[in-house]
Design an enzyme around this catalytic site. Structure first.
Site, PDB file in Angstrom:
ATOM      1  CG  ASP A 139       9.668   4.000 -22.076  1.00 51.96           C
ATOM      2  OD1 ASP A 139       8.574   3.584 -21.663  1.00 51.96           O
ATOM      3  OD2 ASP A 139       9.795   4.731 -23.089  1.00 51.96           O
ATOM      4  CB  VAL A 193       2.254  -0.883 -25.454  1.00 51.81           C
ATOM      5  CG1 VAL A 193       2.649  -2.279 -25.915  1.00 51.81           C
ATOM      6  CG2 VAL A 193       3.131   0.170 -26.127  1.00 51.81           C
ATOM      7  CG  HIS A 251       3.462  -1.376 -20.288  1.00 51.48           C
ATOM      8  ND1 HIS A 251       2.430  -1.709 -21.144  1.00 51.48           N
ATOM      9  CD2 HIS A 251       3.487  -0.017 -20.241  1.00 51.48           C
ATOM     10  CE1 HIS A 251       1.867  -0.609 -21.591  1.00 51.48           C
ATOM     11  NE2 HIS A 251       2.480   0.443 -21.052  1.00 51.48           N
ATOM     12  CG  HIS A 303       5.385   3.153 -17.213  1.00 54.55           C
ATOM     13  ND1 HIS A 303       5.987   3.698 -18.329  1.00 54.55           N
ATOM     14  CD2 HIS A 303       4.128   2.810 -17.598  1.00 54.55           C
ATOM     15  CE1 HIS A 303       5.122   3.690 -19.338  1.00 54.55           C
ATOM     16  NE2 HIS A 303       3.995   3.162 -18.917  1.00 54.55           N
TER      17      HIS A 303
END
Ligand code: 5GP
Length: 125
Positions: A39, A106, A110, A112
């Site tokens: 990230d 976004v 995704h 994390h």
């Protein structure tokens, strides 16, 4: 700004551009199904993002539309990235924001991967 996860996929989103190689990323792992990279604004000493190669807005979109090979490939890629980074013994946290209330920013799915220190309670209050 948070995104509405019910909107159609926007192929100009930043992670689509990373997948196409238009924007650099510090890659951790890549296979046929997924790309893992650090990230840009880490929230823990280790903060990796894992994204599927397919065009999916969110966890909701992916879980509804992705094929079985895409789903198994992506789940295995998340595990592989964390394992390869040495995170299993110390521990890590997975998080996938979906839509407005989650503050997803976004609009490409995704996950994390947070690690590198005791992470404390699940959510800030
Ligand atoms: P979200 O809030 O959507 O769950 O998380 C988006 C994450 O993407 C944030 O943690 C943010 O720091 C990260 N991010 C945004 N733009 C970029 C970028 O261009 N490169 C990388 N590596 N991470 C990014």
């Amino acid at each position: 700004m948070a995104v509405d996860a019910t909107l159609p996929y926007d192929d100009q989103n930043i992670f689509a551009r990373i997948l196409r190689g238009e924007i650099p990323a510090r890659k951790v792992f890549e296979d046929d199904w997924a790309l893992a990279f650090h990230d840009i604004n880490p929230q823990s000493p280790t903060h990796i993002l894992v994204i599927p190669k397919g065009a999916y807005v969110s966890w909701d979109d992916f879980s509804a539309r992705a094929s079985e090979p895409e789903i198994s490939g992506f789940v295995r890629a998340v595990g592989h990235a964390a394992r390869e980074a040495g995170l299993v013994a110390p521990g890590y946290r997975l998080l996938a924001n979906t839509g407005l209330d989650s503050h997803q920013e976004v609009p490409h799915l995704h996950v994390h991967v947070f690690a590198g220190r005791p992470l404390g309670p699940l959510l800030a209050r």
